[in-house]
Write a protein that holds these residues in place. Structure first.
Motif, mmCIF file in Angstrom:
data_model
loop_
_atom_site.group_PDB
_atom_site.id
_atom_site.type_symbol
_atom_site.label_atom_id
_atom_site.label_comp_id
_atom_site.label_asym_id
_atom_site.label_seq_id
_atom_site.Cartn_x
_atom_site.Cartn_y
_atom_site.Cartn_z
ATOM 1 N N ARG A 8 0.835 -1.200 0.000
ATOM 2 C CA ARG A 8 0.000 0.000 0.000
ATOM 3 C C ARG A 8 0.878 1.262 0.000
ATOM 4 O O ARG A 8 0.580 2.247 -0.691
ATOM 5 C CB ARG A 8 -0.907 -0.031 1.243
ATOM 6 N N PRO A 31 -7.866 2.930 5.612
ATOM 7 C CA PRO A 31 -8.559 3.144 4.333
ATOM 8 C C PRO A 31 -9.989 3.660 4.446
ATOM 9 O O PRO A 31 -10.452 4.374 3.545
ATOM 10 C CB PRO A 31 -8.523 1.753 3.680
ATOM 11 N N GLU A 91 -11.475 6.775 2.340
ATOM 12 C CA GLU A 91 -12.616 6.661 1.438
ATOM 13 C C GLU A 91 -13.673 7.724 1.701
ATOM 14 O O GLU A 91 -14.334 8.180 0.769
ATOM 15 C CB GLU A 91 -13.235 5.265 1.551
ATOM 16 N N GLU A 113 -14.603 -1.641 6.085
ATOM 17 C CA GLU A 113 -13.445 -2.484 5.774
ATOM 18 C C GLU A 113 -13.571 -3.816 6.496
ATOM 19 O O GLU A 113 -13.955 -3.871 7.668
ATOM 20 C CB GLU A 113 -12.154 -1.794 6.214
ATOM 21 N N ARG A 171 -12.391 -1.564 -3.014
ATOM 22 C CA ARG A 171 -10.943 -1.361 -2.918
ATOM 23 C C ARG A 171 -10.324 -2.590 -2.277
ATOM 24 O O ARG A 171 -10.829 -3.100 -1.277
ATOM 25 C CB ARG A 171 -10.648 -0.114 -2.086
ATOM 26 N N ASP A 191 -6.739 -3.986 -0.667
ATOM 27 C CA ASP A 191 -5.358 -3.808 -0.207
ATOM 28 C C ASP A 191 -4.845 -5.183 0.198
ATOM 29 O O ASP A 191 -5.371 -5.786 1.141
ATOM 30 C CB ASP A 191 -5.295 -2.863 1.003
#
Length: 618
Positions: free
Chosen positions: A16, A303, A307, A341, A370, A372
């Motif tokens: 990342r 994250p 977002e 997440e 997304r 990661d």
């Protein structure tokens, strides 16, 4: 901008950081152990340096080797990621002393927030609310009772020298206090030789709320709003989201302002998180949210903040470390939509969430979210490091949109033969309390078995697999008469007889692992199973449409559940076989009666032995 960066980490977070650095034109250097020689982060970096054997204490935790690698490659800065050395003040100081840029807070801030008791005292002095409690020299019953009443019921009496749950009592009212105190003191004296106690506020419905803060070297500190990390299993975060459900504007303003005061109290620079514990028994209220600790690094769950704010926190880290001002002021930051997440772990929920290792023969993550990750299909999950293999992050216009998108992506996830917790996450996202936003840190423990993923695919998914096998010229399984075609399937080594009547679109996904086109990975609701035509002696099926139930492998019969001549229903258990330290249940392929029974409890049988013959109803 920093010209070159060594990442003192591995896996998902290293990848990342590399992603942002590449976008900014920063040259990246990875470090790796023997176990990570072929890892994704090593291949994605511009350069990589070997630093030792697989155990972290012999590689990723050796600060001197990491600094030497930075010097050897001409790196200007070191980013520690999270975990490993990220909150090690001595390492941070060593990086600075070596003439390198440390991408993180100054060592004094790490030290100040690393000592939890001292940190709470510092926070209280800075006007940050801390969990109400009393730890004083006056241990008289009257003083302790008065302190408990001032804190507010319920309270927790705890032995100062306690441990293992001893010397601890919950008290719900003033009338119960005297007896509970006397009992607690007796137990503390007997167990620890010390009857002193402390009193803390007992939090009935704890919520884990944290605030992302960011400071620069010019004295500016901002917050990037809150995250909710309440969905936890054994204190391990499972699903995080931003913003927090049920957080009103006034409470948000109060909590985020307290987080900024906490950061200013230690002259904080870089990315940090102020963690709070909230009593959500009456919803989120500013007067029931208290400082717990500060994490002086980037968080795993960062994250979701990115977002909803549109900010790249790693870019901010690099810019602040280079001496730049914060890219945005507080009034330029706002919340847009909702983000969730989920942490995908290589672990087996069916075996108490034990870590699972091995080669990822099939590894496909859901779409439209997304991702990661630090692994890829064909890569190895080793026993040396944290079992988190990916994070899936969904954004939506509102909470339900984000939840639904994340659930769909997890349901489409394929991980094989390494086990993963995707099915468990799908169930957690669908739990009524989570869907309603009425969660707390005890939700998973209360839900228990309801969150365990299904042991087998659905009948519809198995029928789809059976139809695929039946449609191609494969040896090794039998088909019954055309009116009711059936295929004997091996599902993770166990026999299942499945109708092959058409397909049920969307019930499961079929991927072929490697070159073996007769074995498929069937994935449904985040769970994956190995499915293949069942094979027994001479290529015959272990059971089939003709009603012959054969022993699938050598083993011992441990139970016979029917008698000759008995009527049986489709799916009814007939015989249980123990083989390879596992029990295998053989069931009736259709409604009928037991025409022949050759199985006997306790008998050893070889592969392909006829155990039962079932005849269909006339």
């Amino acid at each position: 901008m920093i010209p070159s960066l060594l990442i003192a980490n591995r896996g998902e977070i290293a990848c990342r950081i590399i992603r942002t650095a590449r976008r900014l034109g920063v040259r990246t250097i990875a470090v790796y152990s023997d176990a990570d020689a072929g890892a994704l982060h090593v291949r994605e970096a511009d350069e990589a340096v070997h630093i030792g054997p697989p155990p972290a204490r012999e590689s990723y935790l050796l600060g001197d080797r990491i600094i030497a690698a930075a010097r050897a490659t001409g790196a200007a800065a070191i980013h520690p990621g999270y975990g490993f050395l990220s909150e090690n003040a001595d390492f941070a100081q060593a990086v600075i002393d070596a003439g390198l840029i440390w991408v993180g807070p100054k060592p004094h801030a790490i030290r100040a927030m690393g000592l939890k008791d001292a940190a709470k005292k510092l926070m209280a002095e800075a006007g940050v609310p801390v969990t109400p409690g009393y730890l004083g020299e006056d241990q008289s019953p009257d003083r302790l009772a008065a302190e408990a009443a001032a804190i507010g019921w319920p309270v927790l009496i705890k032995a100062v020298a306690g441990g293992g749950g001893k010397g601890m009592r919950r008290v719900d009212s003033a009338a119960e206090f005297a007896d509970a105190l006397a009992s607690c003191k007796r137990e503390a004296a007997a167990s620890f030789g010390d009857d002193r106690v402390l009193i803390e506020k007992y939090i009935l419905a704890p919520r884990h709320i944290e605030v992302q803060v960011f400071g620069d070297s010019h004295g500016e500190v901002v917050h990037l709003f809150e995250r909710d990390c309440s969905l936890q299993r054994r204190h391990q975060k499972v699903i995080e989201e931003a913003p927090a459900p049920g957080m009103d504007a006034a409470t948000r303003e109060a909590v985020c302002a307290a987080a900024v005061r906490a950061a200013r109290a230690v002259d904080y620079e870089g990315a940090g998180t102020i963690e709070f514990i909230a009593d959500a028994s009456e919803g989120l209220r500013a007067d029931r949210i208290w400082f717990m600790e500060m994490n002086t690094r980037l968080q795993v769950e960062h994250p979701v903040t990115e977002e909803i704010t549109g900010v790249d926190l790693v870019e901010w880290q690099l810019r602040v470390a280079a001496g730049e001002r914060l890219p945005l002021a507080q009034d330029e930051l706002s919340i847009t939509g909702w983000a969730m997440e989920a942490r995908l772990y290589a672990e087996d929920p069916a075996k108490g969430f034990l870590p699972s290792i091995g080669r990822l023969e099939a590894f496909e993550l859901g779409e439209d979210v997304r991702i990661d990750t630090g692994v890829e299909e064909g890569g190895e999950v080793t026993p040396y490091y944290d079992p988190m293999i990916a994070k899936l992050i969904a954004w939506g216009e509102d909470r339900e949109a984000a939840r639904a998108a994340l659930a769909e992506a997890l349901a489409d996830t394929v991980v094989w033969p390494v086990r993963a917790n995707a099915g468990f996450l799908v169930k957690a996202l669908a739990h009524p309390d989570f869907m309603a936003g009425t969660l707390d840190t005890g939700l998973i423990a209360r839900a228990g078995e309801a969150l365990m993923p299904d042991a087998l695919p659905s009948e519809a998914a198995l029928a789809e697999a059976a139809a695929m096998f039946a449609a191609r010229p494969l040896a090794g399984f039998r088909l019954n008469r055309a009116a009711e075609r059936r295929v004997a399937l091996s599902v993770d080594g166990a026999l299942h007889l499945v109708a092959a009547e058409g397909t049920a679109a969307g019930t499961g996904r079929l991927e072929a692992p490697g070159a073996d086109r007769e074995a498929l990975v069937l994935s449904e609701a985040g769970q994956s199973w190995a499915v293949a035509p069942w094979r027994a002696a001479g290529g015959a099926a272990g059971g089939g449409g003709d009603g012959a139930i054969l022993s699938p492998m050598p083993g011992r019969i441990i139970a016979v559940d029917v008698a000759e001549g008995a009527r049986v229903a489709k799916g009814q258990k007939l015989v249980t076989l123990e083989a390879m330290k596992m029990e295998h249940t053989l069931t009736a392929p259709f409604d009928g009666h037991v025409a022949e029974l050759r199985a006997e409890a306790g008998a050893q049988v070889s592969e392909g032995t006829l155990l039962v013959r079932v005849e269909a109803q006339g």
